[in-house]
Design a protein around this motif. Structure first.
Motif, PDB file in Angstrom:
ATOM      1  N   PRO A  42     -57.622-120.488 -15.817  1.00 38.15           N
ATOM      2  CA  PRO A  42     -57.506-118.874 -15.205  1.00 38.15           C
ATOM      3  C   PRO A  42     -58.811-118.733 -14.647  1.00 38.15           C
ATOM      4  O   PRO A  42     -59.818-118.797 -15.193  1.00 38.15           O
ATOM      5  N   ASP A 125     -57.297-107.183 -16.540  1.00 37.27           N
ATOM      6  CA  ASP A 125     -56.244-108.124 -15.806  1.00 37.27           C
ATOM      7  C   ASP A 125     -55.997-109.480 -16.639  1.00 37.27           C
ATOM      8  O   ASP A 125     -57.072-109.808 -17.392  1.00 37.27           O
ATOM      9  N   THR A 127     -54.155-113.460 -15.857  1.00 40.44           N
ATOM     10  CA  THR A 127     -53.599-114.313 -14.811  1.00 40.44           C
ATOM     11  C   THR A 127     -53.186-115.634 -15.655  1.00 40.44           C
ATOM     12  O   THR A 127     -54.033-116.160 -16.427  1.00 40.44           O
ATOM     13  N   SER A 160     -47.314-105.958 -12.658  1.00 43.55           N
ATOM     14  CA  SER A 160     -47.352-107.095 -11.899  1.00 43.55           C
ATOM     15  C   SER A 160     -47.140-107.121 -10.573  1.00 43.55           C
ATOM     16  O   SER A 160     -46.021-106.842 -10.169  1.00 43.55           O
ATOM     17  N   ASP A 189     -49.723-117.686  -8.608  1.00 43.27           N
ATOM     18  CA  ASP A 189     -49.946-117.463  -9.813  1.00 43.27           C
ATOM     19  C   ASP A 189     -49.395-115.992 -10.439  1.00 43.27           C
ATOM     20  O   ASP A 189     -49.252-115.233  -9.742  1.00 43.27           O
ATOM     21  N   LYS A 191     -49.644-112.654 -12.279  1.00 48.01           N
ATOM     22  CA  LYS A 191     -50.632-111.600 -12.511  1.00 48.01           C
ATOM     23  C   LYS A 191     -50.368-110.317 -13.339  1.00 48.01           C
ATOM     24  O   LYS A 191     -49.100-110.019 -12.739  1.00 48.01           O
TER      25      LYS A 191
END
Length: 214
Positions: A42, A125, A127, A160, A189, A191
């Motif tokens: 990530p 955040d 990911t 998201s 991806d 998130k």
């Protein structure tokens, strides 16, 4: 080969995520496969304590920094002629040693790592690089994601921009986030963003632009 299933669980406390990933790979070809895995790290936050297991046995590998990873991504693009892989140039990389998958056999690959997440004021955040699956030959039969988010401050909003998620708020300081998909190929991806605040009202504006859209 076919990636049969991917199951991701993230245990997130404040700004630290303990991530466990399980992937099942099936050799549907007529010959034994020699496999070497490149796992993009990530690109937000700091990744450490990375470990990969194949059928319960640890496989040797190395964590490559962004500069070293860039050369590998460029070589894959040169050989496969697929410029889409270049979107991962800003990522680090975990590279394994080679291991075999016999004809008709499955291999269960498990990955664990810790990640210190990015935080901007009260916005956190997370990911996960699901987007790499778009380079696979077929759909995933099963994709599951679950995260347990705990925070010393009250969790206000969980969002998201990439996937429809289910949220189960268990008090002010804990939220369970999940989604499941079948026969699916992720194109981006995953998130996940959430805000924390001790104040009675917590609000944060997050702008997000999808590719190709105004």
């Amino acid at each position: 080969y076919d990636v049969v299933a991917i199951d991701v669980y993230a245990d997130i406390k404040n700004q630290v995520a303990d991530v466990t990933v399980s992937q099942t790979i099936h050799n549907s070809s007529a010959f034994s496969l020699e496999v070497e895995i490149y796992f993009p790290l990530p690109n937000n936050g700091i990744v450490q304590n990375f470990m990969m297991m194949v059928d319960g046995k640890e496989v040797k590998g190395e964590l490559l920094k962004k500069e070293e990873a860039k050369a590998i991504f460029e070589e894959i693009v040169r050989r496969k002629k697929d410029p889409a892989i270049m979107e991962y140039v800003g990522y680090g990389l975990f590279k394994t040693s080679v291991f075999p998958i016999p004809v008709g056999a499955d291999r269960k690959i498990s990955v664990t790592y810790n990640q210190i997440l990015d935080r901007k004021m009260n916005l956190v955040d997370f990911t996960y690089p699901f987007g790499t699956q778009k380079f696979s030959s077929g759909s995933l039969k099963s994709l599951k994601f679950k995260a347990c988010i705990e925070s010393k401050d009250e969790i206000k909003n969980v969002y998201s921009p990439t996937d429809e998620i289910k949220t189960d708020k268990q008090g002010n300081n804990k939220v369970i986030v999940s989604f499941e998909k079948t026969n699916y190929v992720p194109s981006t991806d995953f998130k996940l963003t959430w805000t924390t605040d001790n104040n009675e009202v917590g609000a944060t504006l997050l702008s997000y632009k999808k590719k190709g859209e105004d």
